[in-house]
Design an enzyme around this catalytic site. Sequence first.
Site, PDB file in Angstrom:
ATOM      1  CB  ALA A 129      -0.922  -0.010   1.216  1.00  0.00           C
ATOM      2  CD  GLU A 132      -0.726   8.507   1.519  1.00  0.00           C
ATOM      3  OE1 GLU A 132      -0.080   7.891   2.388  1.00  0.00           O
ATOM      4  OE2 GLU A 132      -0.864   9.753   1.525  1.00  0.00           O
ATOM      5  N   GLY A 136       0.800   9.949  -5.722  1.00  0.00           N
ATOM      6  CA  GLY A 136       0.925   8.870  -6.695  1.00  0.00           C
ATOM      7  C   GLY A 136       2.380   8.594  -6.985  1.00  0.00           C
ATOM      8  CB  SER A 137       4.493   9.389  -9.920  1.00  0.00           C
ATOM      9  OG  SER A 137       3.720   8.650 -10.843  1.00  0.00           O
ATOM     10  CB  THR A 163      -2.528  -5.239  -6.496  1.00  0.00           C
ATOM     11  OG1 THR A 163      -2.538  -4.222  -7.500  1.00  0.00           O
ATOM     12  CG2 THR A 163      -2.797  -6.587  -7.146  1.00  0.00           C
ATOM     13  CB  ILE A 355      -5.745  -5.319 -37.610  1.00  0.00           C
ATOM     14  CG1 ILE A 355      -4.444  -4.519 -37.803  1.00  0.00           C
ATOM     15  CG2 ILE A 355      -5.816  -6.473 -38.609  1.00  0.00           C
ATOM     16  CD1 ILE A 355      -3.185  -5.319 -37.512  1.00  0.00           C
ATOM     17  CD  GLU A 381       4.969  -3.746  -9.483  1.00  0.00           C
ATOM     18  OE1 GLU A 381       6.212  -3.814  -9.529  1.00  0.00           O
ATOM     19  OE2 GLU A 381       4.243  -4.729  -9.276  1.00  0.00           O
ATOM     20  CB  THR A 383       3.612   6.353 -14.816  1.00  0.00           C
ATOM     21  OG1 THR A 383       4.622   7.346 -14.553  1.00  0.00           O
ATOM     22  CG2 THR A 383       2.538   6.421 -13.735  1.00  0.00           C
TER      23      THR A 383
END
Length: 404
Positions: A129, A132, A136-137, A163, A355, A381, A383
């Site tokens: 965890a 938040e 983020g990054s 996750t 396609i 994990e 960006t």
Amino acid sequence: MIDFELSEASKNLRMMVHGAAEAFMRPVSRQYDEEEHTIPWDFINFMWQATQGSDANLAGKKSSKEEPERNLQLTVSIEELSWGDAGIYLAMPGPGLGGAAVAAAGTAEQKARFLSRFRSGKPKWAGMAITEPGAGSDSSAIQTTAVRDGDHWVLNGTKIFCTAGQKALEESEGFVVVWATVDKSAGRAGIKAFIVEHGTPGITVGKLERKLGIRASDTAMLILEDCRVPLDNILGRPEVPATSEGFKGVMATFDATRPAVAASAIGIGRAAIEFVREAIEKEGVAIRYGVAASKLKAVERDFMEMESLLQAARLLTWRAAWMMDHHMHNNLEASMAKAKAGLAVTQITQKAVEILGPLGYSRSLLVEKWMRDAKINDIFEGTQQINMMIVARRILGYSSRELS
């Protein structure tokens, strides 16, 4: 030096895992995409029993003999499982990202205490965890706090996009590694990781996210309200002061897990490529290799570009895994593999839908699902942008302060 061919052992493993993916994952892929948050227990129990012996090292157990291809074989296996279904693969029990953090930064006592559970009993999960609502990054923006109170740490805050958070805390005797700050003024140096066991009072699952893809995987919001964890549940040595070294130790987790994410992306991309090849061959279009580009049909050129993207990503991923197996520092290579694979699978699956036209966009085929599943590999994990920045720093020799 790394070979471009897999060993016989790795080839046999790939064949075995592919068989499981084909038999147990692909047939129910659409079902678990439509029935979001339904847990695929039949597959989970099957894989838990199948991996109890072979997955020993992931659970922190020393092998009785040298395993020179362990990480390479792991990436090969993940590619096959994600070929079957990426969401169901992510629902698999095991140490996961939380266990990887313990393996990378935990003490010997912590590794024994927290990882041995994955070798017996019922299926278990571990999560990490970090993210938040406002962080983020930029991990230095983490607002979740950890305050020492006697022989405990008291955690308060909200985590999102965890996750396997629900499975780790409510569906098994697992744990979650929670990142929190012990000193906000210290920035990244104040960030520590804390192991929060299942059943710990003060941590609850706030909600499960409804997602674009990987819907068989639970992605949880976790709420920590005066959550008390033992003093020795701080990852690593508790006496280490607030320095960037502790933060770097936990960040080393991603050097091991980013190649795994890349491998998952490759599995999704390969599924799309194989389907497109079969579809266009049914229409009488054969891919002509060795023919001048000017003489190729547009669909042939597009297909070859898809193949080249996938193969480049696979070789970068194998290289990063091979380096881990040979105890080489792979921070640069892990980020290169993750960045390349995440972008490649996004482009490959979008082109596959293009396609195949309206049929590719319809829910009658899995192609549109693969496009939805693909994008997460370019986000979690690290960006695309974060991994490209890491690559630039390593190549140019800049620090995070010099290049951000």
